[in-house]
Motif scaffolding. Structure first.
Motif, short mmCIF file in Angstrom:
data_model
loop_
_atom_site.label_atom_id
_atom_site.label_comp_id
_atom_site.label_asym_id
_atom_site.label_seq_id
_atom_site.Cartn_x
_atom_site.Cartn_y
_atom_site.Cartn_z
N UNK A 163 29.74 30.48 34.53
CA UNK A 163 31.17 30.23 34.72
C UNK A 163 31.42 29.60 36.09
N UNK A 164 32.53 28.86 36.17
CA UNK A 164 32.88 28.21 37.44
C UNK A 164 33.25 29.27 38.47
N UNK A 165 32.82 29.11 39.71
CA UNK A 165 33.12 30.11 40.74
C UNK A 165 34.55 29.96 41.26
N UNK A 166 34.98 30.94 42.06
CA UNK A 166 36.30 30.91 42.67
C UNK A 166 36.31 30.15 43.98
N UNK A 167 37.29 30.39 44.84
CA UNK A 167 37.39 29.65 46.11
C UNK A 167 36.19 29.82 47.02
N UNK A 168 35.45 30.95 46.91
CA UNK A 168 34.29 31.14 47.79
C UNK A 168 33.06 30.39 47.31
N UNK A 205 43.32 35.37 46.09
CA UNK A 205 43.48 33.90 46.05
C UNK A 205 42.65 33.33 44.91
N UNK A 206 43.19 32.31 44.26
CA UNK A 206 42.52 31.71 43.11
C UNK A 206 42.54 30.19 43.22
N UNK A 207 41.56 29.58 42.60
CA UNK A 207 41.51 28.12 42.46
C UNK A 207 42.16 27.77 41.12
N UNK A 208 43.25 27.02 41.15
CA UNK A 208 44.04 26.75 39.94
C UNK A 208 43.56 25.47 39.25
N UNK A 209 43.26 25.58 37.96
CA UNK A 209 42.90 24.44 37.12
C UNK A 209 43.94 24.32 36.02
N UNK A 210 44.53 23.12 35.86
CA UNK A 210 45.53 22.88 34.82
C UNK A 210 44.93 22.05 33.70
N UNK A 231 38.81 32.99 40.06
CA UNK A 231 38.81 34.01 41.10
C UNK A 231 37.40 34.24 41.64
N UNK A 232 37.33 34.80 42.83
CA UNK A 232 36.03 35.13 43.42
C UNK A 232 35.33 36.20 42.60
N UNK A 233 34.02 36.07 42.48
CA UNK A 233 33.25 37.02 41.68
C UNK A 233 33.29 38.44 42.22
N UNK A 234 33.35 38.60 43.54
CA UNK A 234 33.42 39.94 44.11
C UNK A 234 34.70 40.66 43.69
N UNK A 235 35.82 39.94 43.69
CA UNK A 235 37.07 40.54 43.26
C UNK A 235 37.06 40.87 41.77
N UNK A 236 36.44 40.00 40.96
CA UNK A 236 36.36 40.27 39.52
C UNK A 236 35.49 41.48 39.23
N UNK A 237 34.47 41.69 40.07
CA UNK A 237 33.62 42.86 39.88
C UNK A 237 34.38 44.15 40.19
N UNK A 238 35.20 44.13 41.26
CA UNK A 238 36.03 45.29 41.57
C UNK A 238 37.06 45.52 40.47
#
Length: 409
Positions: A163-168, A205-210, A231-238
């Motif tokens: 999957x595409x990563x987040x801002x980090x 914070x998220x990277x927005x794709x339309x 979203x960042x993977x660390x946040x998704x894991x939490x």
């Protein structure tokens, strides 16, 4: 001398294998040896290096061709058994449409419309007052229960790969590997978030794709786009750790309606439609004078997920007796269909899916020359897309078609 940029990794094609990867590395090594030999004066040695390189390259080409042929046969054989699997995704990827270019002023306006600013809530002034839930469950909490290594392993397994990563820009594969090797570091961080009731702002914070919904949708309207937040993977894991605990409590408490089908395991749109069909048939059963009126009212809430009132969500969690430590940290987090008709003939649904299938068939017809012509196996693979779209929701309307066929016979 400019700094050489690191090449970004690409997702392997479906026919790639470790054997081909080894052969490719051997061919690259032979090519470099041949190139280095050219810088030396020994011509015979250079000729030997060229022969080695030529053989390794030939072996690689033959292995790739055989693997492609084998993979192609497997794809064609799996069309019937897995209509929504890899063959379907490969073909629909080739049929992808171009998206319109959005200028900066319009882009900001669309983003504000899709993600409106919600009113700020001072949670310190909102008390945790429990209402009587459907089923009272006691929580003997003397302290906040910390996340365990077993919970972390289960959450890590749920992180999807590719999957595409987040801002980090850290992919899930790296996070999964790091969590397996140093779980104590992740547990220390996540448990600190849990005990302090804080979800880090960095992970909000998220990277927005339309994604544009189609050619007939006006490019300047926010409703013409489907937003995807990376979203960042660390946040998704939490979030996954919190979700697992929340789902376990909600299921035990029986707080979810039996008629809720969204965001629940082993339930789908098809199950919801079957319930509607069942109710309609029950109402229409028996003599005409004894039948009940059955009406279906459908609601489509505009941008429902991003505009849901957070205070109402908080009140719903309290009514379900969700543990206070979960409510406190959740307060800090912010950030396909079948058409029914009155007689259940599904005529409107068939007309809609048939139109979509025709568009896919036209696109496939244009694609056919690019894949070497219309052989039988290629026809089967490409037309599986048309069949999959035509048969969407077949579990609901198949018996109706069978009834019409029996009546005609």
């Amino acid at each position: 001398m400019p700094i050489r940029s690191l090449a970004k990794g690409k997702r392997a094609v479906h026919w790639w294998s470790e054997e081909i990867a080894d052969l490719r590395r051997a061919a690259i090594t032979a090519r470099r040896s041949y190139q280095r030999a050219g810088r030396r004066s020994n011509a015979s040695n250079r000729n030997e290096e060229f022969q080695v390189y030529n053989r390794s390259r030939k072996v690689l080409r033959i292995a790739i061709r055989k693997e492609q042929e084998r993979s192609w046969r497997e794809l064609c054989d799996s069309v019937d058994s897995d209509p929504q699997g890899v063959p379907y995704r490969l073909v629909t990827k080739r049929l992808g449409r171009r998206h319109p270019v959005i200028e900066e002023p319009a882009l900001s306006s669309i983003a504000r419309e899709l993600f409106p600013a919600l009113p700020t809530i001072n949670w310190d002034l909102v008390p945790l007052e429990r209402s009587v839930p459907t089923e009272i469950i006691e929580h003997p909490e003397t302290s906040t229960p910390l996340f365990t290594a077993d919970e972390l392993r289960q959450a890590v397994r749920k992180l999807p790969s590719g999957k595409a990563p987040g801002p980090d820009n850290i992919p899930n594969e790296i996070i999964k590997l790091a969590a397996e090797r140093s779980p104590e570091m992740f547990l220390e961080t996540f448990n600190a978030c849990l005990t302090n009731s804080q979800f880090p702002n960095r992970w909000k914070c998220a990277k927005l794709i339309l994604l544009h919904k189609g050619a007939y949708k006006p490019p300047d309207q926010p409703s013409s786009y489907r937003p995807i937040s990376l979203l960042d993977g660390g946040g998704k894991l939490l979030e996954r750790l919190l979700l697992n605990r929340l789902e376990a409590h909600i299921e035990r408490a029986g707080a979810l309606s039996g008629l809720q089908f969204g965001f629940r395991r082993h339930r789908s749109t098809t199950d919801a439609i079957e319930e509607v069909i069942k109710a309609a048939r029950e109402a229409g059963r028996g003599a005409v004078q004894n039948r009940h009126l059955c009406a279906v009212v459908t609601l489509d809430v505009k941008n429902a997920f991003n505009t849901a009132p957070r205070k109402m969500i908080d009140e719903s969690l309290q009514r379900s007796s969700v543990p206070e430590y979960l409510i406190r940290i959740l307060r800090t987090i912010r950030y396909l269909g079948v058409q029914l008709d009155t007689r259940m003939t599904f005529v409107e649904h068939f007309n809609t899916v048939a139109a979509g299938a025709r568009k896919a068939a036209v696109a496939i017809e244009r694609l056919m020359p690019n894949v070497g012509g219309p052989s039988q196996s290629k026809r089967s693979l490409l037309m599986s897309v048309v069949h999959s779209r035509l048969l969407y929701g077949a579990a609901v309307w198949a018996d109706r078609i069978q009834g019409v066929k029996n009546a005609e016979d």
